[in-house]
Write a protein that holds these residues in place. Sequence first.
Motif, short mmCIF file in Angstrom:
data_model
loop_
_atom_site.label_atom_id
_atom_site.label_comp_id
_atom_site.label_asym_id
_atom_site.label_seq_id
_atom_site.Cartn_x
_atom_site.Cartn_y
_atom_site.Cartn_z
N UNK A 124 -8.11 35.18 -18.95
CA UNK A 124 -9.05 35.20 -20.06
C UNK A 124 -8.46 34.44 -21.24
N UNK A 125 -9.16 33.41 -21.67
CA UNK A 125 -8.85 32.72 -22.93
C UNK A 125 -7.39 32.31 -23.04
N UNK A 126 -6.87 31.74 -21.98
CA UNK A 126 -5.52 31.15 -21.87
C UNK A 126 -4.46 32.16 -21.46
N UNK A 127 -4.78 33.46 -21.41
CA UNK A 127 -3.81 34.48 -21.02
C UNK A 127 -4.07 34.94 -19.59
N UNK A 128 -2.98 35.11 -18.83
CA UNK A 128 -3.07 35.66 -17.48
C UNK A 128 -2.81 37.16 -17.52
N UNK A 129 -3.57 37.90 -16.72
CA UNK A 129 -3.40 39.35 -16.62
C UNK A 129 -3.28 39.70 -15.14
#
Length: 449
Positions: A124-129
């Motif tokens: 999401x929005x450049x962040x990995x989770x």
Amino acid sequence: MHRAAVPVVPAAPVPAPAPATVASAPAAQTPGHRPRGLRFGANYTPTRGWFHHWLDFDLDEVKADLDSIAALGLDHVRVFPLWPLFQPNRTLIRPRAVEQLVELADAAGERGLDVAVDGLQGHLSSFDFLPAWTRTWHRRNIFDDPEVVAGQEEYLRTLAAALADRPHFLGMTVGNEINQFSDDPHPDPDRITREQADRWLERMLAACERGAPGKFHLHAEYDAAWYQDGHPFTVAQAARLGAATAVHSWVFNGTAQRHGRTGTATEHHAAYMIEMSKAWATDPHRPVWLQEVGAPAPLILPAHAAAFTEATVANALDCPDLWGVTWWCSHDVGRELADFPELEYGLGLLTNDRTTKPAGESVARIAKEWRGREHRPPVRSTALVADVGGALAAPRRSVCAPGGAFFEAWAVLAARGVRPAVVLADHAEDRAHLAARGITEVLHVADVH
């Protein structure tokens, strides 16, 4: 939404491949589309803590956010559990997290908002989770490790089952642009083949169906599936697996850089991707959901966001079989949060204090105009041939990317008011396929001057 741009590769026309055997609709089918009402919604970005709000879940804050979305006259939201928070261990799907998701969905339903849930977040929005049981000391390929895949199946089934009896639950999307984990430019990809991607998608969709039979389950990729040669996720998968085709349209992929904010290719990019997806569909009237689209600064400055929004939506609505439009996103990201790409902070239809922005006013007006109306745009009877080297693997799909020969030719035709559809080279002489789609004129890239 994905933040790494696909490389823009200018491409020249290539020789047509040998005809391939593909499924097509019967020639006797009447061209046109099934009339349906349009859906207008927003991807829900919580105002307090962004998606980290799941750590400090506050139902009153969620209700206030949903009130502001419903006030725009929208009819649905797409919501995003964070996978590591909901399934922190492979055999632990936190009951309280699932309960909170149901509470959010029920609050939306109370406000007249249907709910679509994305499962594997994922990205999401450049962040990995990603959960710890897939990384570092437990590093495993999230697409083909048997234990990881079994854990994902149970997670998706559990979320779907928790909401299955809610009439306002639309269905599951497998994950948000999870294809970005499978290939470059991701810094640490879990590489797989196209065949492995096929199997993984089929298993994930089946898990959603087991949890909530008959709901609107689908998958969603960022546009490497459309534009990046060799990418294991493909348009064929997008257009043939699941209940509908999901389109994520972002003009920072080279389109706005080449054509400017008011260029035909920029304002028609969402429509282009919708028509591209229909070229691969075996059902000529398969619904297409414009699931993500937004106005990214500085390519689209805030002062121009409303005009871009209106043009983009109007052009998308000119495409037959559109299910609906879900804008990215509901609310701006709070400036107290660090390290987002600058464009992410201002994409909302509403500010972080829930004030409606000009783009939000535009979407609200469009939704009001279309409420209760039947969506029946004219059939696109002229089609441009896309030669991608075969429908399934599409080894030359970069001709369809910004700067590619096919992309630029389609934009020229659109600028002339032609309303071009897209047909694959595989089908360009298939009379049954063309008749089922109402196509009466076929053009090639070389015909466009």
